[in-house]
Design a protein around this motif. Structure first.
Motif, PDB file in Angstrom:
ATOM      1  N   THR A 241      72.221  57.233  33.359  1.00  0.00           N
ATOM      2  CA  THR A 241      73.200  57.429  34.427  1.00  0.00           C
ATOM      3  C   THR A 241      74.276  56.354  34.386  1.00  0.00           C
ATOM      4  O   THR A 241      75.476  56.636  34.507  1.00  0.00           O
ATOM      5  CB  THR A 241      72.507  57.422  35.800  1.00  0.00           C
ATOM      6  OG1 THR A 241      71.601  58.533  35.880  1.00  0.00           O
ATOM      7  CG2 THR A 241      73.529  57.543  36.926  1.00  0.00           C
ATOM      8  N   ASN A 242      73.868  55.107  34.199  1.00  0.00           N
ATOM      9  CA  ASN A 242      74.838  54.011  34.108  1.00  0.00           C
ATOM     10  C   ASN A 242      75.758  54.191  32.901  1.00  0.00           C
ATOM     11  O   ASN A 242      76.968  53.946  32.984  1.00  0.00           O
ATOM     12  CB  ASN A 242      74.111  52.674  34.021  1.00  0.00           C
ATOM     13  CG  ASN A 242      73.472  52.278  35.327  1.00  0.00           C
ATOM     14  OD1 ASN A 242      73.871  52.751  36.394  1.00  0.00           O
ATOM     15  ND2 ASN A 242      72.471  51.417  35.272  1.00  0.00           N
ATOM     16  N   MET A 243      75.187  54.623  31.778  1.00  0.00           N
ATOM     17  CA  MET A 243      76.002  54.850  30.587  1.00  0.00           C
ATOM     18  C   MET A 243      76.954  56.025  30.801  1.00  0.00           C
ATOM     19  O   MET A 243      78.102  56.010  30.324  1.00  0.00           O
ATOM     20  CB  MET A 243      75.110  55.102  29.374  1.00  0.00           C
ATOM     21  CG  MET A 243      74.380  53.869  28.864  1.00  0.00           C
ATOM     22  SD  MET A 243      75.504  52.532  28.343  1.00  0.00           S
ATOM     23  CE  MET A 243      76.329  53.300  26.940  1.00  0.00           C
ATOM     24  N   ASN A 244      76.514  57.036  31.545  1.00  0.00           N
ATOM     25  CA  ASN A 244      77.389  58.162  31.836  1.00  0.00           C
ATOM     26  C   ASN A 244      78.549  57.734  32.733  1.00  0.00           C
ATOM     27  O   ASN A 244      79.677  58.227  32.575  1.00  0.00           O
ATOM     28  CB  ASN A 244      76.604  59.300  32.491  1.00  0.00           C
ATOM     29  CG  ASN A 244      77.483  60.488  32.811  1.00  0.00           C
ATOM     30  OD1 ASN A 244      77.789  60.738  33.973  1.00  0.00           O
ATOM     31  ND2 ASN A 244      77.931  61.220  31.791  1.00  0.00           N
ATOM     32  N   HIS A 245      78.282  56.814  33.651  1.00  0.00           N
ATOM     33  CA  HIS A 245      79.377  56.273  34.476  1.00  0.00           C
ATOM     34  C   HIS A 245      80.412  55.584  33.587  1.00  0.00           C
ATOM     35  O   HIS A 245      81.629  55.690  33.818  1.00  0.00           O
ATOM     36  CB  HIS A 245      78.829  55.290  35.511  1.00  0.00           C
ATOM     37  CG  HIS A 245      78.031  55.934  36.591  1.00  0.00           C
ATOM     38  ND1 HIS A 245      77.147  55.224  37.394  1.00  0.00           N
ATOM     39  CD2 HIS A 245      77.971  57.221  37.030  1.00  0.00           C
ATOM     40  CE1 HIS A 245      76.584  56.052  38.255  1.00  0.00           C
ATOM     41  NE2 HIS A 245      77.067  57.267  38.050  1.00  0.00           N
ATOM     42  N   LEU A 246      79.922  54.865  32.575  1.00  0.00           N
ATOM     43  CA  LEU A 246      80.826  54.215  31.632  1.00  0.00           C
ATOM     44  C   LEU A 246      81.626  55.264  30.858  1.00  0.00           C
ATOM     45  O   LEU A 246      82.839  55.107  30.634  1.00  0.00           O
ATOM     46  CB  LEU A 246      80.019  53.335  30.678  1.00  0.00           C
ATOM     47  CG  LEU A 246      80.781  52.356  29.790  1.00  0.00           C
ATOM     48  CD1 LEU A 246      81.549  51.344  30.634  1.00  0.00           C
ATOM     49  CD2 LEU A 246      79.808  51.623  28.860  1.00  0.00           C
ATOM     50  N   GLN A 247      80.967  56.331  30.458  1.00  0.00           N
ATOM     51  CA  GLN A 247      81.644  57.432  29.771  1.00  0.00           C
ATOM     52  C   GLN A 247      82.754  58.009  30.658  1.00  0.00           C
ATOM     53  O   GLN A 247      83.876  58.244  30.193  1.00  0.00           O
ATOM     54  CB  GLN A 247      80.632  58.523  29.425  1.00  0.00           C
ATOM     55  CG  GLN A 247      81.227  59.814  28.895  1.00  0.00           C
ATOM     56  CD  GLN A 247      81.731  59.734  27.466  1.00  0.00           C
ATOM     57  OE1 GLN A 247      81.346  58.801  26.741  1.00  0.00           O
ATOM     58  NE2 GLN A 247      82.584  60.661  27.066  1.00  0.00           N
ATOM     59  N   GLN A 248      82.442  58.226  31.941  1.00  0.00           N
ATOM     60  CA  GLN A 248      83.447  58.780  32.853  1.00  0.00           C
ATOM     61  C   GLN A 248      84.611  57.812  33.040  1.00  0.00           C
ATOM     62  O   GLN A 248      85.766  58.250  33.136  1.00  0.00           O
ATOM     63  CB  GLN A 248      82.794  59.096  34.194  1.00  0.00           C
ATOM     64  CG  GLN A 248      81.772  60.234  34.133  1.00  0.00           C
ATOM     65  CD  GLN A 248      81.125  60.492  35.477  1.00  0.00           C
ATOM     66  OE1 GLN A 248      81.809  60.827  36.448  1.00  0.00           O
ATOM     67  NE2 GLN A 248      79.826  60.310  35.561  1.00  0.00           N
ATOM     68  N   LYS A 249      84.326  56.528  33.110  1.00  0.00           N
ATOM     69  CA  LYS A 249      85.378  55.526  33.246  1.00  0.00           C
ATOM     70  C   LYS A 249      86.296  55.572  32.045  1.00  0.00           C
ATOM     71  O   LYS A 249      87.521  55.493  32.173  1.00  0.00           O
ATOM     72  CB  LYS A 249      84.747  54.137  33.400  1.00  0.00           C
ATOM     73  CG  LYS A 249      85.744  53.010  33.589  1.00  0.00           C
ATOM     74  CD  LYS A 249      85.045  51.687  33.792  1.00  0.00           C
ATOM     75  CE  LYS A 249      86.050  50.549  33.986  1.00  0.00           C
ATOM     76  NZ  LYS A 249      85.355  49.248  34.180  1.00  0.00           N
ATOM     77  N   TRP A 250      85.690  55.710  30.861  1.00  0.00           N
ATOM     78  CA  TRP A 250      86.490  55.781  29.637  1.00  0.00           C
ATOM     79  C   TRP A 250      87.343  57.050  29.627  1.00  0.00           C
ATOM     80  O   TRP A 250      88.545  56.997  29.295  1.00  0.00           O
ATOM     81  CB  TRP A 250      85.542  55.764  28.439  1.00  0.00           C
ATOM     82  CG  TRP A 250      86.222  55.900  27.110  1.00  0.00           C
ATOM     83  CD1 TRP A 250      87.277  55.158  26.629  1.00  0.00           C
ATOM     84  CD2 TRP A 250      85.909  56.853  26.085  1.00  0.00           C
ATOM     85  NE1 TRP A 250      87.622  55.578  25.356  1.00  0.00           N
ATOM     86  CE2 TRP A 250      86.802  56.616  24.996  1.00  0.00           C
ATOM     87  CE3 TRP A 250      84.962  57.862  25.969  1.00  0.00           C
ATOM     88  CZ2 TRP A 250      86.764  57.360  23.829  1.00  0.00           C
ATOM     89  CZ3 TRP A 250      84.902  58.596  24.786  1.00  0.00           C
ATOM     90  CH2 TRP A 250      85.817  58.353  23.747  1.00  0.00           C
ATOM     91  N   GLU A 251      86.759  58.190  30.026  1.00  0.00           N
ATOM     92  CA  GLU A 251      87.500  59.436  30.053  1.00  0.00           C
ATOM     93  C   GLU A 251      88.674  59.356  31.040  1.00  0.00           C
ATOM     94  O   GLU A 251      89.776  59.860  30.754  1.00  0.00           O
ATOM     95  CB  GLU A 251      86.583  60.601  30.431  1.00  0.00           C
ATOM     96  CG  GLU A 251      85.576  60.951  29.344  1.00  0.00           C
ATOM     97  CD  GLU A 251      84.616  62.058  29.773  1.00  0.00           C
ATOM     98  OE1 GLU A 251      84.810  62.616  30.872  1.00  0.00           O
ATOM     99  OE2 GLU A 251      83.684  62.362  28.999  1.00  0.00           O
ATOM    100  N   SER A 252      88.445  58.729  32.169  1.00  0.00           N
ATOM    101  CA  SER A 252      89.516  58.608  33.173  1.00  0.00           C
ATOM    102  C   SER A 252      90.646  57.726  32.656  1.00  0.00           C
ATOM    103  O   SER A 252      91.832  58.015  32.883  1.00  0.00           O
ATOM    104  CB  SER A 252      88.954  58.011  34.464  1.00  0.00           C
ATOM    105  OG  SER A 252      88.006  58.889  35.045  1.00  0.00           O
ATOM    106  N   ALA A 253      90.291  56.668  31.974  1.00  0.00           N
ATOM    107  CA  ALA A 253      91.295  55.737  31.439  1.00  0.00           C
ATOM    108  C   ALA A 253      92.142  56.388  30.354  1.00  0.00           C
ATOM    109  O   ALA A 253      93.316  56.073  30.184  1.00  0.00           O
ATOM    110  CB  ALA A 253      90.621  54.485  30.895  1.00  0.00           C
ATOM    111  N   ARG A 254      91.529  57.336  29.610  1.00  0.00           N
ATOM    112  CA  ARG A 254      92.251  58.022  28.554  1.00  0.00           C
ATOM    113  C   ARG A 254      93.241  59.039  29.117  1.00  0.00           C
ATOM    114  O   ARG A 254      94.194  59.410  28.433  1.00  0.00           O
ATOM    115  CB  ARG A 254      91.277  58.724  27.595  1.00  0.00           C
ATOM    116  CG  ARG A 254      90.406  57.759  26.824  1.00  0.00           C
ATOM    117  CD  ARG A 254      89.260  58.483  26.140  1.00  0.00           C
ATOM    118  NE  ARG A 254      89.705  59.354  25.064  1.00  0.00           N
ATOM    119  CZ  ARG A 254      88.983  60.316  24.535  1.00  0.00           C
ATOM    120  NH1 ARG A 254      87.802  60.592  25.035  1.00  0.00           N
ATOM    121  NH2 ARG A 254      89.442  61.030  23.534  1.00  0.00           N
TER     122      ARG A 254
END
Length: 254
Positions: A241-254
């Motif tokens: 779940t924590n890694m998925n939050h990081l994934q979402q943060k990266w997607e939002s930044a892109r």
């Protein structure tokens, strides 16, 4: 000085720059005789000339015999360092996946296949695998890299548990971000995850020498990786779940 390294015949693959060049320099400084391998012959020669070593350019999967000859017939330490930082998802092309498997895993298997008969016969040898923390954890945006680095770690682990009673020493180096061309090529995912705590290649070499001196299998240049690895093992859903939050943060930044 690390006693196990002095006057040892050492091969470092992918040593034309980055972590590999740092390992080659450190082994030479510790009194080892070093073969510098890289696909780029010019870069291999430049590092070899700098440290008083021998350049053996070419595909890391195929140079064991030539490297052994250059060292007078015996390889004491083999550093399977050459690697590809292949990005992409499951949709990455078959060629991307195949090349990542070939360089990040099968090159290690082929080297071990060539080295082990002599090592087991004399009851002594040392195999160093540059894995990456991605091999213990994972890396967003880089499925081929993450999966194959897991494979590299699994192979190093298998070698150790299978042959340690016969004199084989194995070390798996698992750093996070290291200031190399591979980090630069990791793009926005690397900027988010790896750059903030990135270390120098020489720091990885220091960690390896300490690990050899202490005879440790798992070498963590970033000490915090141990806690991440423990969390992944003991609380996998929370970790994912924590890694998925990081994934979402990266997607939002892109």
């Amino acid at each position: 000085m690390v006693e196990a390294v002095q006057d040892a015949g050492v091969v470092v693959t992918g040593a034309g720059g980055g972590i590999g060049a740092a390992l080659a320099r450190r082994f030479a400084a510790e009194g080892a005789r070093v073969v510098v391998n890289d696909l780029d012959a010019g870069r291999a020669k430049a590092v070899a000339d700098e440290i008083g070593g021998v350049a053996v350019p070419g595909d890391a999967s195929t140079i064991v015999t030539e490297a052994r000859d250059a060292l007078g017939g015996t390889v004491d330490i083999y550093c399977a360092n050459a690697g590809l930082g292949s990005g992409g998802t499951e949709a990455a092309g078959e060629d991307v996946w195949a090349q990542a498997w070939d360089v990040n895993v099968m090159a290690h298997v082929r080297a071990a296949r060539a080295l082990l008969p002599a090592w087991l016969e004399r009851g002594q040898g040392r195999f160093v695998s540059t894995v990456s923390a991605a091999g213990l954890l994972t890396m967003i945006g880089a499925a081929p890299y993450s999966v194959t680095k897991h494979g590299a770690y699994a192979f190093a682990e298998w070698l150790s548990l299978t042959y340690r009673h016969r004199g084989l020493k194995v070390h798996a180096i698992c750093p996070q971000g290291v200031r190399t061309d591979m980090l630069t090529a990791s793009g926005s995912a690397g900027e988010l995850v790896l750059v903030p705590t990135a270390i120098e290649p020489a720091d990885v070499a220091d960690a390896l020498m300490k690990g050899i001196a202490e005879d440790r299998f798992l070498i963590l240049p970033h000490s915090e990786v141990a806690a991440y690895y423990q969390a992944r093992a003991t609380e996998p859903d929370r970790w994912l779940t924590n890694m998925n939050h990081l994934q979402q943060k990266w997607e939002s930044a892109r």
